[in-house]
Design an enzyme around this catalytic site. Structure first.
Site, short mmCIF file in Angstrom:
data_model
loop_
_atom_site.label_atom_id
_atom_site.label_comp_id
_atom_site.label_asym_id
_atom_site.label_seq_id
_atom_site.Cartn_x
_atom_site.Cartn_y
_atom_site.Cartn_z
CB ILE A 2 -0.99 -0.02 1.19
CG1 ILE A 2 -2.17 0.91 0.92
CG2 ILE A 2 -0.31 0.33 2.50
CD1 ILE A 2 -3.34 0.70 1.85
CG ASN B 57 -0.88 1.17 18.06
OD1 ASN B 57 -0.84 2.23 18.69
ND2 ASN B 57 0.21 0.63 17.50
N GLY C 259 3.66 -4.56 11.05
CA GLY C 259 2.74 -4.74 9.92
C GLY C 259 2.71 -3.54 8.99
CB VAL C 260 -0.02 -2.18 6.88
CG1 VAL C 260 -1.12 -1.82 7.82
CG2 VAL C 260 -0.06 -1.32 5.63
CG ASP C 261 1.16 1.60 12.51
OD1 ASP C 261 1.36 2.70 11.95
OD2 ASP C 261 0.89 1.49 13.72
CB SER D 293 -8.69 -6.07 12.19
OG SER D 293 -8.83 -4.99 13.07
CB THR D 294 -6.87 -9.54 8.14
OG1 THR D 294 -5.96 -8.87 7.25
CG2 THR D 294 -8.29 -9.10 7.87
N GLY D 295 -4.12 -8.93 10.34
CA GLY D 295 -2.76 -9.37 10.61
C GLY D 295 -2.60 -9.63 12.09
N1 AR6 Z 1 0.81 -3.07 2.34
C1 AR6 Z 1 -0.44 -3.57 2.41
N2 AR6 Z 1 -0.84 -4.43 3.35
C2 AR6 Z 1 0.09 -4.82 4.26
C3 AR6 Z 1 1.41 -4.34 4.27
C4 AR6 Z 1 1.77 -3.43 3.25
N3 AR6 Z 1 3.00 -2.91 3.16
N4 AR6 Z 1 2.07 -4.93 5.30
C5 AR6 Z 1 1.19 -5.75 5.92
N5 AR6 Z 1 -0.01 -5.69 5.29
P1 AR6 Z 1 -1.44 -5.61 10.34
P2 AR6 Z 1 -3.74 -5.23 12.14
C6 AR6 Z 1 -1.28 -6.40 5.58
O1 AR6 Z 1 -0.84 -6.61 11.24
O2 AR6 Z 1 -4.05 -6.67 12.07
C7 AR6 Z 1 0.50 -2.89 14.07
O3 AR6 Z 1 1.54 -3.19 14.96
C8 AR6 Z 1 -1.21 -7.65 6.41
O4 AR6 Z 1 -0.83 -8.77 5.60
O5 AR6 Z 1 -0.56 -4.59 9.72
O6 AR6 Z 1 -4.86 -4.24 11.95
C9 AR6 Z 1 -0.33 -1.70 14.53
O7 AR6 Z 1 0.46 -0.72 15.17
C10 AR6 Z 1 -2.65 -7.76 6.89
O8 AR6 Z 1 -3.46 -8.39 5.90
O9 AR6 Z 1 -2.61 -4.76 11.11
C11 AR6 Z 1 -1.31 -2.33 15.49
O10 AR6 Z 1 -0.75 -2.48 16.77
C12 AR6 Z 1 -3.10 -6.30 7.01
O11 AR6 Z 1 -2.09 -5.53 6.35
C13 AR6 Z 1 -1.57 -3.68 14.87
O12 AR6 Z 1 -0.41 -3.97 14.06
C14 AR6 Z 1 -3.25 -5.82 8.43
O13 AR6 Z 1 -2.23 -6.40 9.21
C15 AR6 Z 1 -2.76 -3.67 13.95
O14 AR6 Z 1 -3.04 -4.97 13.53
#
Ligand code: AR6
Length: 183
Positions: free
Chosen positions: A18, A31, A39-41, A128-130
């Site tokens: 993204i 968060n 993750g994406v954050d 939320s799916t990670g």
């Molecule tokens: N581009 C697009 N999608 C991505 C990328 C990217 N570069 N990297 C990961 N994803 P997550 P959550 C997908 O864990 O579950 C953080 O520590 C990933 O495969 O990023 O909402 C925050 O600070 C998954 O499908 O977010 C919070 O503490 C999706 O993004 C916590 O994680 C969401 O996964 C939030 O958890």
């Protein structure tokens, strides 16, 4: 199938990162602290640089972070996008803690912010799916259904392009199946 049109708005699926999307806003699965994470954050803050965190800190000073289901908007720093909309998805805890409604709220509040800022294009990750462990299939259904309903209920929206950026192949398949069922 990876596309659906509702009114003037195109909803599109793609697989990738993204942070490279050239849209008015990318959405961050943040968060409540707004101080970054994994993750994406983590990817968004790394690629966008310190300007994003600085604005997040200003928001924290003003309103003390961001509640689950809410959203805030900042600069996108060095990213090709113009803004980052940070929303806080629910942690999946079995489903009896209002997780589904809170996930839908993330999409609605992000779209409302986009409309308030008169944005034309927005890209969402699979919130939320990670790390937060929301079941992927249910999350895909909620995401697509909520966005579709929002567009139907806001025929005056300026949003022309809504992209769901799936990072993993599982999510892309689930979104494709769901979009097919909606056509
Ligand atoms: N581009 C697009 N999608 C991505 C990328 C990217 N570069 N990297 C990961 N994803 P997550 P959550 C997908 O864990 O579950 C953080 O520590 C990933 O495969 O990023 O909402 C925050 O600070 C998954 O499908 O977010 C919070 O503490 C999706 O993004 C916590 O994680 C969401 O996964 C939030 O958890």
């Amino acid at each position: 199938m990876n596309h659906i049109q509702i009114g003037q708005t195109h909803i599109q699926l793609l697989q990738g990162d993204i942070t490279v999307q050239q849209v008015d806003a990318i959405v961050n699965a943040a968060n409540s602290s707004l101080l970054g994470g994994g993750g994406v954050d983590g990817a968004i803050h790394r690629a966008g640089g310190s300007a994003i965190l600085e604005e997040c800190q200003q928001i924290r000073n003003r309103q003390g972070g961001c509640a689950t289901g809410d959203a805030v908007i900042t600069t996108a720093g060095r990213l090709p996008a113009k803004h980052v909309i940070h929303t806080v998805g629910p942690v999946w805890n079995g489903g009896s803690n209002n997780e589904r409604q809170l996930l839908a709220d993330c999409y609605v509040h992000s779209l409302q912010l986009a409309d308030e800022h008169q944005l034309i294009s927005i890209a969402f990750p699979n919130i939320s799916t990670g790390i937060y462990d929301f079941p992927k299939k249910e999350a895909a259904i909620i995401a697509l259904q909520t966005v579709k309903e929002y567009i139907e209920q806001h025929p005056d929206t300026l949003l022309q392009q809504i992209i769901f950026v799936c990072y993993d192949a599982d999510n892309l398949t689930l979104y494709e199946q769901q979009i097919q069922a909606m056509n």
